[in-house]
Design a protein around this motif. Structure first.
Motif, PDB file in Angstrom:
ATOM      1  N   ASN A 159       0.823  -1.218   0.000  1.00  0.00           N
ATOM      2  CA  ASN A 159       0.000   0.000   0.000  1.00  0.00           C
ATOM      3  C   ASN A 159       0.852   1.261   0.000  1.00  0.00           C
ATOM      4  O   ASN A 159       0.402   2.322   0.433  1.00  0.00           O
ATOM      5  CB  ASN A 159      -0.929  -0.009   1.221  1.00  0.00           C
ATOM      6  N   ARG A 160       2.073   1.133  -0.519  1.00  0.00           N
ATOM      7  CA  ARG A 160       3.009   2.253  -0.445  1.00  0.00           C
ATOM      8  C   ARG A 160       2.540   3.475  -1.238  1.00  0.00           C
ATOM      9  O   ARG A 160       2.960   4.605  -0.939  1.00  0.00           O
ATOM     10  CB  ARG A 160       4.390   1.806  -0.945  1.00  0.00           C
ATOM     11  N   ASN A 161       1.698   3.276  -2.255  1.00  0.00           N
ATOM     12  CA  ASN A 161       1.236   4.398  -3.070  1.00  0.00           C
ATOM     13  C   ASN A 161      -0.110   4.964  -2.637  1.00  0.00           C
ATOM     14  O   ASN A 161      -0.618   5.900  -3.244  1.00  0.00           O
ATOM     15  CB  ASN A 161       1.145   3.983  -4.540  1.00  0.00           C
ATOM     16  N   ARG A 162      -0.672   4.373  -1.588  1.00  0.00           N
ATOM     17  CA  ARG A 162      -1.983   4.831  -1.123  1.00  0.00           C
ATOM     18  C   ARG A 162      -1.824   6.075  -0.261  1.00  0.00           C
ATOM     19  O   ARG A 162      -0.936   6.162   0.600  1.00  0.00           O
ATOM     20  CB  ARG A 162      -2.686   3.729  -0.314  1.00  0.00           C
ATOM     21  N   GLN A 163      -2.707   7.059  -0.471  1.00  0.00           N
ATOM     22  CA  GLN A 163      -2.669   8.300   0.307  1.00  0.00           C
ATOM     23  C   GLN A 163      -3.234   8.100   1.703  1.00  0.00           C
ATOM     24  O   GLN A 163      -2.741   8.668   2.670  1.00  0.00           O
ATOM     25  CB  GLN A 163      -3.442   9.390  -0.440  1.00  0.00           C
ATOM     26  N   ILE A 222     -16.645  -4.475   6.779  1.00  0.00           N
ATOM     27  CA  ILE A 222     -16.546  -3.046   7.096  1.00  0.00           C
ATOM     28  C   ILE A 222     -15.277  -2.459   6.481  1.00  0.00           C
ATOM     29  O   ILE A 222     -15.294  -1.373   5.883  1.00  0.00           O
ATOM     30  CB  ILE A 222     -16.556  -2.826   8.618  1.00  0.00           C
ATOM     31  N   PHE A 223     -14.166  -3.188   6.620  1.00  0.00           N
ATOM     32  CA  PHE A 223     -12.903  -2.713   6.059  1.00  0.00           C
ATOM     33  C   PHE A 223     -13.006  -2.544   4.548  1.00  0.00           C
ATOM     34  O   PHE A 223     -12.539  -1.528   3.992  1.00  0.00           O
ATOM     35  CB  PHE A 223     -11.770  -3.686   6.385  1.00  0.00           C
ATOM     36  N   TYR A 224     -13.601  -3.509   3.869  1.00  0.00           N
ATOM     37  CA  TYR A 224     -13.694  -3.453   2.409  1.00  0.00           C
ATOM     38  C   TYR A 224     -14.461  -2.213   1.961  1.00  0.00           C
ATOM     39  O   TYR A 224     -14.056  -1.531   1.006  1.00  0.00           O
ATOM     40  CB  TYR A 224     -14.372  -4.713   1.880  1.00  0.00           C
ATOM     41  N   CYS A 225     -15.540  -1.893   2.671  1.00  0.00           N
ATOM     42  CA  CYS A 225     -16.324  -0.701   2.328  1.00  0.00           C
ATOM     43  C   CYS A 225     -15.499   0.578   2.521  1.00  0.00           C
ATOM     44  O   CYS A 225     -15.499   1.479   1.666  1.00  0.00           O
ATOM     45  CB  CYS A 225     -17.596  -0.644   3.180  1.00  0.00           C
ATOM     46  N   ILE A 226     -14.788   0.653   3.640  1.00  0.00           N
ATOM     47  CA  ILE A 226     -13.964   1.837   3.919  1.00  0.00           C
ATOM     48  C   ILE A 226     -12.817   1.936   2.918  1.00  0.00           C
ATOM     49  O   ILE A 226     -12.521   3.016   2.377  1.00  0.00           O
ATOM     50  CB  ILE A 226     -13.426   1.792   5.362  1.00  0.00           C
ATOM     51  N   ASP A 227     -12.162   0.801   2.643  1.00  0.00           N
ATOM     52  CA  ASP A 227     -11.012   0.810   1.749  1.00  0.00           C
ATOM     53  C   ASP A 227     -11.431   1.147   0.317  1.00  0.00           C
ATOM     54  O   ASP A 227     -10.699   1.850  -0.397  1.00  0.00           O
ATOM     55  CB  ASP A 227     -10.300  -0.539   1.802  1.00  0.00           C
ATOM     56  N   CYS A 228     -12.581   0.645  -0.098  1.00  0.00           N
ATOM     57  CA  CYS A 228     -13.096   0.982  -1.427  1.00  0.00           C
ATOM     58  C   CYS A 228     -13.336   2.493  -1.548  1.00  0.00           C
ATOM     59  O   CYS A 228     -13.032   3.103  -2.580  1.00  0.00           O
ATOM     60  CB  CYS A 228     -14.399   0.236  -1.708  1.00  0.00           C
ATOM     61  N   TYR A 230     -11.810   4.986   0.073  1.00  0.00           N
ATOM     62  CA  TYR A 230     -10.547   5.709  -0.050  1.00  0.00           C
ATOM     63  C   TYR A 230      -9.840   5.387  -1.370  1.00  0.00           C
ATOM     64  O   TYR A 230      -9.188   6.253  -1.971  1.00  0.00           O
ATOM     65  CB  TYR A 230      -9.626   5.388   1.129  1.00  0.00           C
ATOM     66  N   TYR A 231      -9.958   4.148  -1.811  1.00  0.00           N
ATOM     67  CA  TYR A 231      -9.316   3.735  -3.071  1.00  0.00           C
ATOM     68  C   TYR A 231      -9.917   4.494  -4.257  1.00  0.00           C
ATOM     69  O   TYR A 231      -9.189   5.054  -5.091  1.00  0.00           O
ATOM     70  CB  TYR A 231      -9.493   2.226  -3.249  1.00  0.00           C
ATOM     71  N   HIS A 232     -11.244   4.540  -4.333  1.00  0.00           N
ATOM     72  CA  HIS A 232     -11.901   5.241  -5.428  1.00  0.00           C
ATOM     73  C   HIS A 232     -11.742   6.757  -5.302  1.00  0.00           C
ATOM     74  O   HIS A 232     -11.742   7.468  -6.300  1.00  0.00           O
ATOM     75  CB  HIS A 232     -13.378   4.867  -5.479  1.00  0.00           C
ATOM     76  N   GLN A 233     -11.614   7.225  -4.072  1.00  0.00           N
ATOM     77  CA  GLN A 233     -11.370   8.646  -3.860  1.00  0.00           C
ATOM     78  C   GLN A 233     -10.024   9.045  -4.461  1.00  0.00           C
ATOM     79  O   GLN A 233      -9.867  10.144  -5.008  1.00  0.00           O
ATOM     80  CB  GLN A 233     -11.400   8.952  -2.361  1.00  0.00           C
ATOM     81  N   GLN A 234      -9.046   8.151  -4.382  1.00  0.00           N
ATOM     82  CA  GLN A 234      -7.715   8.445  -4.914  1.00  0.00           C
ATOM     83  C   GLN A 234      -7.603   8.159  -6.404  1.00  0.00           C
ATOM     84  O   GLN A 234      -7.034   8.963  -7.156  1.00  0.00           O
ATOM     85  CB  GLN A 234      -6.662   7.624  -4.162  1.00  0.00           C
ATOM     86  N   TYR A 235      -8.143   7.022  -6.841  1.00  0.00           N
ATOM     87  CA  TYR A 235      -7.947   6.589  -8.219  1.00  0.00           C
ATOM     88  C   TYR A 235      -9.155   6.799  -9.138  1.00  0.00           C
ATOM     89  O   TYR A 235      -9.008   6.752 -10.354  1.00  0.00           O
ATOM     90  CB  TYR A 235      -7.562   5.106  -8.254  1.00  0.00           C
ATOM     91  N   HIS A 237     -13.452   5.752  -9.926  1.00  0.00           N
ATOM     92  CA  HIS A 237     -14.186   4.495 -10.112  1.00  0.00           C
ATOM     93  C   HIS A 237     -13.796   3.787 -11.400  1.00  0.00           C
ATOM     94  O   HIS A 237     -13.969   2.581 -11.528  1.00  0.00           O
ATOM     95  CB  HIS A 237     -15.691   4.772 -10.120  1.00  0.00           C
ATOM     96  N   SER A 238     -13.260   4.513 -12.335  1.00  0.00           N
ATOM     97  CA  SER A 238     -12.918   3.898 -13.618  1.00  0.00           C
ATOM     98  C   SER A 238     -11.489   3.367 -13.662  1.00  0.00           C
ATOM     99  O   SER A 238     -11.056   2.813 -14.658  1.00  0.00           O
ATOM    100  CB  SER A 238     -13.100   4.915 -14.755  1.00  0.00           C
ATOM    101  N   GLN A 239     -10.773   3.584 -12.544  1.00  0.00           N
ATOM    102  CA  GLN A 239      -9.367   3.150 -12.504  1.00  0.00           C
ATOM    103  C   GLN A 239      -9.268   1.636 -12.634  1.00  0.00           C
ATOM    104  O   GLN A 239      -9.985   0.882 -11.998  1.00  0.00           O
ATOM    105  CB  GLN A 239      -8.721   3.581 -11.180  1.00  0.00           C
ATOM    106  N   GLN A 240      -8.361   1.173 -13.503  1.00  0.00           N
ATOM    107  CA  GLN A 240      -8.150  -0.253 -13.673  1.00  0.00           C
ATOM    108  C   GLN A 240      -7.617  -0.866 -12.387  1.00  0.00           C
ATOM    109  O   GLN A 240      -6.887  -0.226 -11.647  1.00  0.00           O
ATOM    110  CB  GLN A 240      -7.146  -0.500 -14.810  1.00  0.00           C
ATOM    111  N   ASP A 241      -8.024  -2.083 -12.141  1.00  0.00           N
ATOM    112  CA  ASP A 241      -7.528  -2.799 -10.962  1.00  0.00           C
ATOM    113  C   ASP A 241      -6.014  -2.937 -11.075  1.00  0.00           C
ATOM    114  O   ASP A 241      -5.500  -3.736 -11.847  1.00  0.00           O
ATOM    115  CB  ASP A 241      -8.189  -4.186 -10.879  1.00  0.00           C
ATOM    116  N   THR A 242      -5.288  -2.115 -10.311  1.00  0.00           N
ATOM    117  CA  THR A 242      -3.833  -2.083 -10.457  1.00  0.00           C
ATOM    118  C   THR A 242      -3.165  -3.375 -10.033  1.00  0.00           C
ATOM    119  O   THR A 242      -2.019  -3.626 -10.408  1.00  0.00           O
ATOM    120  CB  THR A 242      -3.242  -0.931  -9.617  1.00  0.00           C
TER     121      THR A 242
END
Length: 476
Positions: A159-163, A222-228, A230-235, A237-242
């Motif tokens: 997760n080194r690139n996650r904000q 709960i974690f998956y919902c929160i992580d999704c 933040y993930y979509h907030q950064q990348y 919704h259309s971001q390819q699954d990196t």
């Protein structure tokens, strides 16, 4: 602060020449006042508040602050109970509790720090859930500390690139450092204590399976919902699954010899519980059994072997250093000494100053109230050492493993769930919590302070524990 510490040291030296044994009172849980909990509470409040209001003071002086509260406690105890009882209590806390505790953490920290799991994959919410689930399973095999120290660095690296990464570490503490240890006696110290007291190994697996499974599923959801979020907030919704962009990248593991050393640690812990010997050594009324002495000696030997045989490049790539274990060692030496009167009062049961709490777990007819056993053993384990807390309530419920596994199986389940699960409520609730936090901070993750972490734990864990209580102790 420096002047205060110097004054405390002067007073301590003066006490060396004062015959306080002439005035020593009898030491027992029935006679102890709750005022003896002040130094322990002082340490807790220091850990909770000073990093928030005086971060620089705490960062540079936390060892001295812990020393101050410990010395304050020892001086007061010498005055009240004399030298002999004070020495016995301190030696017991250090030899029988602190040293085995810190040596186990040291060997797990060192060996796991010599294992480098390397991959160029960038994590996504699905992959994070997979890593957390794998770590949760591993925790019941190699213990929460072993699994946490093994998995935390690969998770941070992925997760080194996650904000936003704080929530990832917080849920890691919830699941890998605590909940995951609930499946077997190898997972967490309270369950191992129960195993030593006669609780069947498979009883724990059978009865803890569904509570661990349910709690894990709820928290991962709960974690998956929160992580999704933040993930979509950064990348977006259309971001390819990196994670799929590097799917051809194989995971590489270095320092494999340390995996075998970890297995030796697990075997050493298990054998120390199964090996019965009449040989013991007495130091100031503290009894050190031969199996425990051999186990702790093996921990030291395995630690040295790991340091000598692990390539420096592996530890360097892991950004390994000794600061996390040193921080835990300094904090917990004070905790283990000042917590002694609190645990002694608890062991006194209905005859001690905490009799009100003790009376809350039984009806007027003497029947156990399982929900209260769950909540009280858990809430106390969140701030006290969870292994002795488990033992207190184990003895309070019956103390007989056969009775608890049959007639009072719900009570034993309540004590087991509370002691293991609620260690996640605070940084000091379970040994690896603080170490995970320290490692995360070294990787430039701005972890919440003591109270900030508890905002997460109360908001997320308490509703989950309410569901646990409803399903396992009220509806079923």
């Amino acid at each position: 602060m420096k002047n205060r510490l110097n004054l405390s040291l002067i007073l301590f030296v003066m006490l060396l020449f004062t015959p306080f044994d002439l005035f020593a009172a009898e030491f027992s849980g029935q006679n102890l006042s709750l005022l003896w909990g002040i130094p322990f509470v002082g340490i807790l409040l220091s850990i909770a508040l000073l990093p928030l209001f005086f971060p620089r003071v705490w960062h540079h002086n936390y060892g001295k602050i812990i020393y101050f509260w410990t010395l304050f406690f020892l001086i007061a105890f010498i005055i009240s109970y004399g030298w002999q009882i004070t020495i016995n209590l301190t030696v017991h806390a250090i030899l029988e509790e602190y040293i085995p505790f810190i040596l186990l953490l040291l060997v797990l920290f060192t060996t796991s720090g010599g294992i480098l799991i390397k991959s160029d994959r960038i994590s996504t919410p699905k992959l994070n859930v997979g890593i957390l689930a794998l770590g949760t399973i591993a925790a019941s095999i190699m213990g929460t500390t072993g699994a946490a120290m093994l998995m935390i660095r690969p998770l941070i690296r992925a997760n080194r690139n996650r904000q936003k990464r704080v929530h990832i570490i917080v849920f890691f503490i919830f699941l890998v450092a605590n909940i995951g240890g609930g499946l077997t006696p190898l997972g967490d110290p309270p369950l191992f204590i129960g195993f030593l007291k006669g609780v069947d190994f498979y009883w724990t697996i059978k009865h803890m399976f569904f509570p661990v499974l349910l709690t894990t599923i709820l928290l991962l959801t709960i974690f998956y919902c929160i992580d999704c979020h933040y993930y979509h907030q950064q990348y977006g919704h259309s971001q390819q699954d990196t994670a799929t962009t590097n799917s051809s990248e194989r995971i590489k593991i270095y320092g494999i010899i340390n995996i075998f050393l970890l297995l030796l640690v697990i075997i050493s812990v298990l054998l120390s519980g199964l090996w019965k010997s009449s040989i013991s050594f007495t130091v100031f009324n503290s009894h050190i059994t031969l199996p425990n002495l051999v186990r702790d000696s093996l921990f030291v030997l395995i630690t040295l072997v790991s340091v000598l045989i692990t390539p420096k490049q592996v530890r360097s790539a892991n950004e390994f250093n000794w600061q996390p274990i040193l921080e835990v060692a300094r904090l917990f030496i004070g905790i283990f000494i000042t917590i002694a009167p609190v645990l002694t009062i608890l062991r006194a049961g209905s005859d001690g100053a905490l009799s009100t709490i003790v009376s809350m777990v039984t009806t007027d007819s003497g029947q156990p109230i399982n929900s209260m056993y769950f909540w009280l053993s858990g809430l106390l384990s969140g701030f006290l050492d969870n292994a002795p807390t488990y033992l207190v309530f184990f003895n309070l419920a019956s103390g007989d493993a056969q009775i608890l596994m049959t007639t009072f199986e719900k009570t034993l389940l309540a004590i087991s769930m509370g002691s293991v699960f609620m260690g996640a409520l605070s940084y000091i609730g379970n040994a690896p919590n603080f170490m995970v936090k320290s490692i995360a901070k070294q990787h430039k993750i701005k972890m919440p302070n003591f109270l900030g972490y508890m905002k997460w734990s109360i908001a997320i864990l308490i509703p989950v524990f309410i569901i646990n209580n409803l399903i396992f102790f009220i509806l079923l």
